[in-house]
Scaffold this motif. Structure first.
Motif, PDB file in Angstrom:
ATOM      1  N   GLU A 206       0.831  -1.196   0.000  1.00  0.00           N
ATOM      2  CA  GLU A 206       0.000   0.000   0.000  1.00  0.00           C
ATOM      3  C   GLU A 206       0.868   1.249   0.000  1.00  0.00           C
ATOM      4  N   LEU A 207       0.304   2.345  -0.487  1.00  0.00           N
ATOM      5  CA  LEU A 207       0.969   3.638  -0.339  1.00  0.00           C
ATOM      6  C   LEU A 207       0.951   4.025   1.129  1.00  0.00           C
ATOM      7  N   VAL A 208       2.111   4.377   1.667  1.00  0.00           N
ATOM      8  CA  VAL A 208       2.183   4.740   3.081  1.00  0.00           C
ATOM      9  C   VAL A 208       2.493   6.220   3.273  1.00  0.00           C
ATOM     10  N   GLY A 209       2.747   6.943   2.201  1.00  0.00           N
ATOM     11  CA  GLY A 209       3.078   8.360   2.297  1.00  0.00           C
ATOM     12  C   GLY A 209       3.126   8.982   0.917  1.00  0.00           C
ATOM     13  N   HIS A 210       4.197   9.712   0.640  1.00  0.00           N
ATOM     14  CA  HIS A 210       4.348  10.413  -0.638  1.00  0.00           C
ATOM     15  C   HIS A 210       5.425   9.765  -1.506  1.00  0.00           C
TER      16      HIS A 210
END
Length: 428
Positions: A206-210
């Protein structure tokens, strides 16, 4: 939606850059000690000086083309959707909006990606979206990594301000009156020096930030390949250099990189693979401005959305491109444009002058290329072990009247894949 989580292949760097490990004979004019410990460390911030003529006007004051994806959308209806995305994404609107047309998932993804490709500064817009098929119309809900909420209504505003302040500072640090090539090189070097590859994010589902956007690369200073690509595009565009992001695969893994337009011709650039993350004390430029035929030995560009059928799209698990030019440029390939090419080891004037100039400039390293007409390994061995390099350094010292004076002990890297030898310069 699939996000770019490509692992960075540092094994490619390590296999391409082989350290010479044999001590030269003491009878030579200089002896060379070879060892990995002396090569590891921080990379220098200075870039190799180019021989290109400087422009007479600041390039960042010139407008560039930034709507390649919009211009290549497959229908006017998608261009209408693109404009609606612009309206809603700018304020991170938390609501559905409707387009008066039945649109497929493929068409929606194409348009969202087109907008993201043209607007790397809209870092908060994600590739994920939701939609409702209303038979004769389509309602779309955009997703964001930063969004105002009741606890912090100014959250997006503050993120934009921090991002814009960072970008402005980087732009202000660019060389003045520089050519497009020099500005592009500045951007590459800035990212290599200031951004690290986010291995944890690359391994996450998953995307966890930028990590996938320009904010991650420029503000958080860590990103995966898409973050590098978006940041590189944004900075090049701001400096007046035509640049787009490209999706595809690198060594069989999902990957993102850039195409840059110089003097009317396109080149391939992979800043992620140029970044060694400290594995060497000098930067590498293996993937800086390659033509497509050379680049395609390790990279594969995804097809265009317009080239695939609906069934192919449904069965795929990666992004396509809206616009992907054929890169035919060769002039500005880094190793041929910025480095001396040795095609006759008995004709040493050019390489001796290059070593002397590098010493005058206080450079920490110098790349030179073995011409493709010569066998790389046998020529490199001849240069190293039969005294040619020792003589070149001695002649460079004499040309500078020993001020500065290069140490007679030196380290080398040999990069067989790209026919490059890197000389580590040490001073007395």
């Amino acid at each position: 939606m699939i996000n770019f989580k490509c692992p960075k292949n540092n094994n490619r760097i390590k296999s391409a850059l082989a350290v010479i490990s044999i001590l030269l004979s003491a009878v030579m004019l200089c002896s060379c000690n070879f060892g990995l410990d002396s090569i590891l460390g921080n990379k220098p911030t200075e870039s190799v000086q180019t021989t290109a003529e400087s422009s007479t006007e600041p390039k960042h004051e010139r407008e560039v083309e930034t709507s390649y994806s919009y211009d290549n959308l497959s229908s006017d209806k998608l261009r209408e959707l693109y404009k609606k995305i612009d309206e809603y994404a700018e304020i991170a609107a938390d609501e559905y909006f409707t387009i008066d047309a039945p649109l497929s998932t493929k068409q929606l993804e194409e348009t969202v990606e087109a907008y993201k490709n043209d607007h790397p500064e809209v870092f908060w817009l994600k590739s994920d979206f939701e939609y409702i098929d209303n038979d004769d119309s389509t309602s779309l809900y955009l997703c964001y990594s930063v969004q105002p909420d009741n606890s912090d209504p100014d959250r997006l505003k503050k993120a934009k301000e921090k991002f814009n302040k960072t970008v402005d500072k980087i732009i202000d640090g660019a060389p003045k009156n520089a050519t497009d090539y020099e500005l592009e090189l500045y951007v590459n070097d800035y990212l290599v020096e200031n951004c690290v590859y986010d291995k944890d994010a690359a391994e996450s589902e998953e995307l966890v930030g930028h990590e996938n956007d320009a904010y991650g690369a420029l503000v958080d200073k860590k990103a995966v390949c898409e973050g590098y690509s978006r940041a590189f595009q944004l900075l090049c565009n701001r400096l007046g250099v035509d640049c787009i992001s490209i999706s595809g695969s690198g060594d069989g893994e999902s990957h993102a990189w850039n195409n840059v337009k110089l003097d009317g011709e396109w080149y391939e650039v992979d800043v992620t693979w140029n970044d060694t993350d400290g594995d060497t004390e000098f930067p590498i430029y293996d993937y800086f401005n390659l033509p497509s035929d050379k680049f395609s030995e390790s990279h594969s560009t995804s097809p265009l959305y317009s080239e695939i059928s609906s069934s192919e799209y449904v069965n795929s698990d990666y992004y396509y491109n809206i616009f992907a030019p054929v890169c035919t440029g060769t002039k500005y390939y880094y190793y041929s444009y910025s480095c001396v090419t040795v095609d006759d080891i008995d004709d040493s004037e050019e390489v001796t002058n290059a070593i002397a100039q590098a010493a005058k400039d206080g450079e920490k390293y110098l790349d030179f290329v073995i011409d493709e007409s010569l066998d790389f390994n046998s020529t490199a061995d001849e240069i190293i072990y039969n005294g040619y390099l020792a003589q070149w350094i001695a002649d460079a010292n004499l040309a500078n009247w020993y001020n500065p004076n290069l140490n007679e002990e030196c380290y080398l890297y040999r990069n067989e894949e790209f026919n490059v030898i890197t000389l580590i310069l040490e001073y007395i």
